[in-house]
Design a protein around this motif. Sequence first.
Motif, short mmCIF file in Angstrom:
data_model
loop_
_atom_site.label_atom_id
_atom_site.label_comp_id
_atom_site.label_asym_id
_atom_site.label_seq_id
_atom_site.Cartn_x
_atom_site.Cartn_y
_atom_site.Cartn_z
N TYR A 67 27.29 23.71 47.87
CA TYR A 67 28.34 24.65 47.49
C TYR A 67 29.74 24.12 47.77
O TYR A 67 30.73 24.71 47.33
CB TYR A 67 28.11 25.98 48.24
CG TYR A 67 26.78 26.61 47.87
CD1 TYR A 67 26.65 27.40 46.74
CD2 TYR A 67 25.65 26.36 48.64
CE1 TYR A 67 25.42 27.94 46.39
CE2 TYR A 67 24.42 26.89 48.30
CZ TYR A 67 24.31 27.68 47.17
OH TYR A 67 23.08 28.21 46.81
N ASN A 68 29.82 23.03 48.51
CA ASN A 68 31.10 22.33 48.73
C ASN A 68 30.76 20.90 49.11
O ASN A 68 30.36 20.62 50.24
CB ASN A 68 31.90 23.00 49.84
CG ASN A 68 33.24 22.29 50.09
OD1 ASN A 68 33.64 21.41 49.32
ND2 ASN A 68 33.92 22.68 51.15
N ASP A 69 30.93 19.99 48.17
CA ASP A 69 30.50 18.60 48.40
C ASP A 69 31.60 17.72 48.97
O ASP A 69 31.44 16.50 49.09
CB ASP A 69 29.96 17.99 47.12
CG ASP A 69 30.99 17.92 45.99
OD1 ASP A 69 32.17 18.30 46.23
OD2 ASP A 69 30.64 17.50 44.88
N GLU A 70 32.73 18.32 49.37
CA GLU A 70 33.83 17.51 49.89
C GLU A 70 33.62 17.02 51.32
O GLU A 70 33.94 15.88 51.63
CB GLU A 70 35.14 18.30 49.78
CG GLU A 70 35.60 18.52 48.34
CD GLU A 70 36.96 19.19 48.27
OE1 GLU A 70 37.57 19.39 49.34
OE2 GLU A 70 37.40 19.51 47.16
N PRO B 220 24.66 32.41 56.69
CA PRO B 220 24.66 33.16 55.43
C PRO B 220 24.52 32.29 54.19
O PRO B 220 23.94 32.73 53.19
CB PRO B 220 26.01 33.90 55.44
CG PRO B 220 26.83 33.22 56.48
CD PRO B 220 25.88 32.67 57.47
N ILE B 221 24.99 31.05 54.24
CA ILE B 221 24.84 30.17 53.07
C ILE B 221 23.37 29.82 52.86
O ILE B 221 22.86 29.84 51.74
CB ILE B 221 25.72 28.91 53.22
CG1 ILE B 221 27.20 29.30 53.21
CG2 ILE B 221 25.43 27.91 52.11
CD1 ILE B 221 28.15 28.17 53.55
N VAL B 222 22.68 29.50 53.94
CA VAL B 222 21.23 29.23 53.85
C VAL B 222 20.50 30.47 53.36
O VAL B 222 19.62 30.39 52.49
CB VAL B 222 20.68 28.76 55.21
CG1 VAL B 222 19.15 28.77 55.21
CG2 VAL B 222 21.20 27.36 55.53
N TRP C 27 36.66 31.31 56.10
CA TRP C 27 37.41 30.10 55.72
C TRP C 27 36.70 29.49 54.54
O TRP C 27 35.89 30.13 53.88
CB TRP C 27 37.47 29.16 56.93
CG TRP C 27 38.56 28.12 56.90
CD1 TRP C 27 38.40 26.77 56.86
CD2 TRP C 27 39.98 28.34 56.91
NE1 TRP C 27 39.62 26.14 56.87
CE2 TRP C 27 40.61 27.08 56.89
CE3 TRP C 27 40.78 29.49 56.94
CZ2 TRP C 27 42.00 26.93 56.89
CZ3 TRP C 27 42.16 29.34 56.94
CH2 TRP C 27 42.75 28.07 56.92
N PHE C 28 37.00 28.25 54.25
CA PHE C 28 36.35 27.55 53.15
C PHE C 28 34.87 27.33 53.47
O PHE C 28 34.44 27.39 54.63
CB PHE C 28 37.04 26.22 52.90
CG PHE C 28 38.53 26.33 52.72
CD1 PHE C 28 39.07 27.10 51.70
CD2 PHE C 28 39.41 25.72 53.60
CE1 PHE C 28 40.44 27.22 51.53
CE2 PHE C 28 40.80 25.84 53.45
CZ PHE C 28 41.30 26.59 52.42
N VAL C 29 34.10 27.04 52.45
CA VAL C 29 32.66 26.83 52.63
C VAL C 29 32.43 25.59 53.48
O VAL C 29 32.86 24.49 53.14
CB VAL C 29 31.97 26.67 51.25
CG1 VAL C 29 30.50 26.30 51.43
CG2 VAL C 29 32.10 27.96 50.44
N GLN C 30 31.75 25.78 54.61
CA GLN C 30 31.47 24.67 55.52
C GLN C 30 30.35 25.09 56.47
O GLN C 30 29.90 26.24 56.45
CB GLN C 30 32.72 24.28 56.31
CG GLN C 30 33.34 25.41 57.10
CD GLN C 30 34.60 24.97 57.84
OE1 GLN C 30 35.01 23.82 57.79
NE2 GLN C 30 35.23 25.89 58.54
N GLY C 31 29.94 24.17 57.32
CA GLY C 31 28.83 24.42 58.22
C GLY C 31 29.03 25.57 59.18
O GLY C 31 28.06 26.12 59.71
N GLN C 32 30.26 25.94 59.43
CA GLN C 32 30.57 27.10 60.27
C GLN C 32 29.86 28.35 59.77
O GLN C 32 29.57 29.25 60.56
CB GLN C 32 32.08 27.32 60.28
CG GLN C 32 32.55 28.50 61.12
CD GLN C 32 34.04 28.73 60.99
OE1 GLN C 32 34.77 27.92 60.40
NE2 GLN C 32 34.52 29.84 61.53
#
Length: 336
Positions: A256-259, A42-44, A33-38
Amino acid sequence: MTTWTSKFAGAAFAAAMAIPMAAHAEDTLRLEWFVQGQFAGPIVAYDKGYYKEAGIDLKFLPAGPDIKPAVTVAQGLDTFGLGHPNQVITARSNGVPLVMVLQVGQRSSSTYIARKDSGIARAEDMPGHSAGLWFGGDEHEFLAMLGAAKVNVNDVKIIPQAYDIVGWLNKDYDVMQVTWFNELLQVYEQGYKKEDLTFLDPAQYGVEMIGNGVFTTEDTIKNHPEKVQAVVDATMRGWQEALADPAAAADIVLKYNDEPKRDQQIAQIEAMGMVMCAGPTLEGKFGLSRLEAWQTIQKVLLAANLIESEIPLEEGFTNAFWDKAPAASKSIACKS
């Protein structure tokens, strides 16, 4: 809403395999999905350079309603994808050789909630009530739970649910399908507490469809095992750090997603930890796949006619890379 398996999946996979395989300009990991804490793990791992350190120059890419990791990996547009065993089973039943190489989640991403005053305490109480579900495949876990509870689905009003909680708040239906890390958190933001709700748990009825893993293709495993090992090692390390300090991980996600709001992302990462802290994880085996969980999922898919026949499940996942992963990464912070 995160999963994807439906009666249209076979056609989608067939169409995917008819498209010429794209050459990789670089190795990619497609989120669900969109970039989020889920996807904090992998983002870290990407942000801190763990993939490069492990030996792969990996870029993560968002997905969305019309971008499915199982399809993009099958097409050769992405090297790795995030997804669920049910997607891998469906793909393999249609001749698409996807393989799960890391099983992060150890329980279903979904749960099913009702207000305590609804008169619903368990699935057996559903006759005469209504349920909002995500269609396109996500509904089958709940339907399987009704079957296990000996409830005739015709005695329950099933309503297609939007990707929000408005219908449930308006009491358009009694039970709502939610993910632990998104819609349920929105319910709590509306003032509901855990004790205000009844949770219908598919695990109690033997139909739980666990989710959240990393998959790739048989070809990648055969020809680039070092890349697969690097992704497994770095992703485990990323999740271990994200769950040890959700606030710090949320700050990285927001780069990576500040929304999204920071506190929402922290809560989402903590909820992901709850999804992971079950089964093998509680034995210090974070990331391990177990055949029994896959057998349950295949049973649900067969009953729903989403696949025509059983597949050799042992070919749909491998623990070979998990076996070689650093032992220090096989334990994560779980709240008691």
